[in-house]
Design a protein around this motif. Structure first.
Motif, PDB file in Angstrom:
ATOM      1  N   PRO A  26     -12.311 140.349 -43.935  1.00 60.16           N
ATOM      2  CA  PRO A  26     -11.811 138.973 -44.064  1.00 60.16           C
ATOM      3  C   PRO A  26     -10.725 138.703 -43.022  1.00 60.16           C
ATOM      4  O   PRO A  26      -9.894 139.570 -42.742  1.00 60.16           O
ATOM      5  CB  PRO A  26     -11.249 138.942 -45.492  1.00 60.16           C
ATOM      6  N   THR A  27     -10.748 137.491 -42.466  1.00 61.16           N
ATOM      7  CA  THR A  27      -9.892 137.196 -41.311  1.00 61.16           C
ATOM      8  C   THR A  27      -9.342 135.778 -41.386  1.00 61.16           C
ATOM      9  O   THR A  27     -10.043 134.853 -41.798  1.00 61.16           O
ATOM     10  CB  THR A  27     -10.704 137.358 -40.002  1.00 61.16           C
ATOM     11  N   LEU A  28      -8.092 135.629 -40.974  1.00 60.89           N
ATOM     12  CA  LEU A  28      -7.498 134.312 -40.781  1.00 60.89           C
ATOM     13  C   LEU A  28      -7.533 133.968 -39.299  1.00 60.89           C
ATOM     14  O   LEU A  28      -7.171 134.795 -38.455  1.00 60.89           O
ATOM     15  CB  LEU A  28      -6.055 134.287 -41.283  1.00 60.89           C
ATOM     16  N   GLN A  29      -7.972 132.755 -38.990  1.00 63.75           N
ATOM     17  CA  GLN A  29      -8.086 132.308 -37.600  1.00 63.75           C
ATOM     18  C   GLN A  29      -7.166 131.112 -37.372  1.00 63.75           C
ATOM     19  O   GLN A  29      -7.243 130.104 -38.073  1.00 63.75           O
ATOM     20  CB  GLN A  29      -9.534 131.916 -37.307  1.00 63.75           C
ATOM     21  N   PHE A  30      -6.280 131.245 -36.384  1.00 61.17           N
ATOM     22  CA  PHE A  30      -5.341 130.185 -36.035  1.00 61.17           C
ATOM     23  C   PHE A  30      -5.750 129.619 -34.676  1.00 61.17           C
ATOM     24  O   PHE A  30      -5.700 130.326 -33.666  1.00 61.17           O
ATOM     25  CB  PHE A  30      -3.913 130.731 -35.976  1.00 61.17           C
ATOM     26  N   ASN A  31      -6.159 128.355 -34.657  1.00 63.63           N
ATOM     27  CA  ASN A  31      -6.602 127.719 -33.422  1.00 63.63           C
ATOM     28  C   ASN A  31      -5.441 127.010 -32.732  1.00 63.63           C
ATOM     29  O   ASN A  31      -4.491 126.562 -33.387  1.00 63.63           O
ATOM     30  CB  ASN A  31      -7.714 126.708 -33.704  1.00 63.63           C
ATOM     31  N   SER A  32      -5.539 126.888 -31.417  1.00 63.37           N
ATOM     32  CA  SER A  32      -4.469 126.245 -30.657  1.00 63.37           C
ATOM     33  C   SER A  32      -4.373 124.754 -30.948  1.00 63.37           C
ATOM     34  O   SER A  32      -3.380 124.113 -30.594  1.00 63.37           O
ATOM     35  CB  SER A  32      -4.675 126.479 -29.155  1.00 63.37           C
ATOM     36  N   ASN A  33      -5.390 124.185 -31.596  1.00 62.82           N
ATOM     37  CA  ASN A  33      -5.311 122.771 -31.982  1.00 62.82           C
ATOM     38  C   ASN A  33      -4.608 122.578 -33.323  1.00 62.82           C
ATOM     39  O   ASN A  33      -4.527 121.461 -33.838  1.00 62.82           O
ATOM     40  CB  ASN A  33      -6.709 122.149 -32.027  1.00 62.82           C
ATOM     41  N   GLY A  34      -4.110 123.688 -33.897  1.00 58.69           N
ATOM     42  CA  GLY A  34      -3.347 123.595 -35.137  1.00 58.69           C
ATOM     43  C   GLY A  34      -4.129 123.898 -36.393  1.00 58.69           C
ATOM     44  O   GLY A  34      -3.546 123.986 -37.480  1.00 58.69           O
ATOM     45  N   HIS A  35      -5.432 124.059 -36.289  1.00 64.96           N
ATOM     46  CA  HIS A  35      -6.256 124.325 -37.463  1.00 64.96           C
ATOM     47  C   HIS A  35      -6.201 125.807 -37.836  1.00 64.96           C
ATOM     48  O   HIS A  35      -6.140 126.680 -36.973  1.00 64.96           O
ATOM     49  CB  HIS A  35      -7.708 123.915 -37.199  1.00 64.96           C
ATOM     50  N   VAL A  36      -6.245 126.071 -39.136  1.00 62.08           N
ATOM     51  CA  VAL A  36      -6.311 127.435 -39.660  1.00 62.08           C
ATOM     52  C   VAL A  36      -7.608 127.568 -40.450  1.00 62.08           C
ATOM     53  O   VAL A  36      -7.912 126.739 -41.315  1.00 62.08           O
ATOM     54  CB  VAL A  36      -5.104 127.758 -40.558  1.00 62.08           C
ATOM     55  N   THR A  37      -8.375 128.608 -40.143  1.00 59.74           N
ATOM     56  CA  THR A  37      -9.669 128.822 -40.787  1.00 59.74           C
ATOM     57  C   THR A  37      -9.722 130.227 -41.367  1.00 59.74           C
ATOM     58  O   THR A  37      -9.255 131.183 -40.743  1.00 59.74           O
ATOM     59  CB  THR A  37     -10.825 128.656 -39.775  1.00 59.74           C
ATOM     60  N   GLY A  38     -10.280 130.339 -42.561  1.00 53.62           N
ATOM     61  CA  GLY A  38     -10.471 131.647 -43.176  1.00 53.62           C
ATOM     62  C   GLY A  38     -11.923 132.071 -43.089  1.00 53.62           C
ATOM     63  O   GLY A  38     -12.831 131.256 -43.269  1.00 53.62           O
ATOM     64  N   HIS A  39     -12.153 133.339 -42.771  1.00 55.28           N
ATOM     65  CA  HIS A  39     -13.507 133.896 -42.708  1.00 55.28           C
ATOM     66  C   HIS A  39     -13.610 135.026 -43.726  1.00 55.28           C
ATOM     67  O   HIS A  39     -12.766 135.928 -43.740  1.00 55.28           O
ATOM     68  CB  HIS A  39     -13.816 134.448 -41.314  1.00 55.28           C
TER      69      HIS A  39
END
Length: 300
Positions: A283-296
């Motif tokens: 499981p991973t947390l993804q932080f995008n440079s556009n400010g969005h945070v996504t969980g996988h």
């Protein structure tokens, strides 16, 4: 009865094979001259033939030029530089470990083995410098040096690798839009499609907190990736794909250090050592440079 005899035969054959392989893969306690000579000859031949092959087969398709340098540090969100660092690190690790297998002193392992990636990739960079299509990149050069330094520095500081560079890949949707740059086959995309690649710093927790009850094989991993890269430069991409947004991605996950898995088999230890370059899906947390945070739930 005959089934038992067949089972016993194959079991004994496997155990005998394991014993022989364990003896072969076990590092020598003292200098093993035959092993040392074999390592030097094999690595020299492979490195030399690879550079010769690149010069004759790859670079021959492009115009030669006087030696020149380029500044490509702003391209591909520096994913290509991480690829250089990753490659130099693991070639150095391989070089040092093969010399360790031959019983070479620790000092010489680091001098001649740990620098293997830097030396080889510098040779490739010099070939780039004489090609009109590319050029000697100082950014690549320093990325190569960083990878070798990461391995050698940890061995000098801790006598072990507490922080490991790892790689993961998942096929992206972008390669089909620009196969010339990102690869037309899966094998090419493994190397060229930076949208599908993630490079990880995998940190072994127990190495830093060895008085704790943390499992020796448990790591925390910080990854870096990109999305929406169809050309190296932003300006060139805007000419051909003006609506495609580009973004960086930082990822936080768990990982396994397979070299910390306890086993009495030297063969399995070497096998785990080889595959440990790959980040284990978690499981991973993804932080995008556009400010969005996504969980996988699972990220690879």
């Amino acid at each position: 009865m005959y089934k038992f005899l067949i089972f016993a035969f194959f079991t004994l054959s496997f155990v005998n094979g394991q014993t022989k392989s364990d003896l072969f893969f076990t590092p020598s306690d003292t200098l093993h001259v035959k092993r040392k000579n074999a390592v030097i000859l094999t690595e020299s031949a492979l490195g030399g033939l690879t550079l010769l092959g690149l010069n004759q087969l790859w670079y021959s398709d492009y115009e030669r030029s006087k030696f020149h340098t380029i500044n490509d540090n702003s391209e591909w969100f520096q994913m290509d530089k991480l690829g250089h660092t990753f490659t130099a690190y693991h070639l150095g690790r391989f070089g040092a470990q093969t010399l360790n297998w031959a019983g070479v002193s620790k000092k010489n392992q680091l001098i001649y083995g740990g620098s293997l990636g830097f030396m080889f990739l510098t040779g490739v960079e010099v070939l780039d410098g004489f090609s009109e299509e590319w050029g000697f990149s100082w950014g690549d050069f320093f990325a190569n040096a960083t990878g070798s330094s990461l391995y050698i520095g940890q061995e000098l500081l801790w006598d072990e690798q507490r922080v490991t560079l790892k790689y993961s890949f998942s096929k992206s949707k972008y390669a089909n839009l620009n196969p010339n740059k990102l690869g037309s086959s899966f094998t090419e995309q493994l190397l060229k499609d930076y949208n599908g690649q993630t490079y990880w710093l995998s940190i072994n927790l127990y190495s830093f907190f060895n008085s704790s009850k943390i499992p020796k094989w448990l790591n925390v991993a910080v990854g870096y990736s990109a999305d929406g890269l169809l050309y190296g430069s932003k300006e060139l991409q805007q000419n051909f794909f003006p609506d495609q947004k580009r973004q960086r991605q930082i990822l936080l996950s768990l990982d396994l250090d397979l070299t910390k898995v306890e086993t009495n088999s030297t063969f399995l230890k070497q096998f785990f050592n080889v595959v440990n370059v790959i980040k284990i899906p978690f499981p991973t947390l993804q932080f995008n440079s556009n400010g969005h945070v996504t969980g996988h739930l699972v990220y690879f």
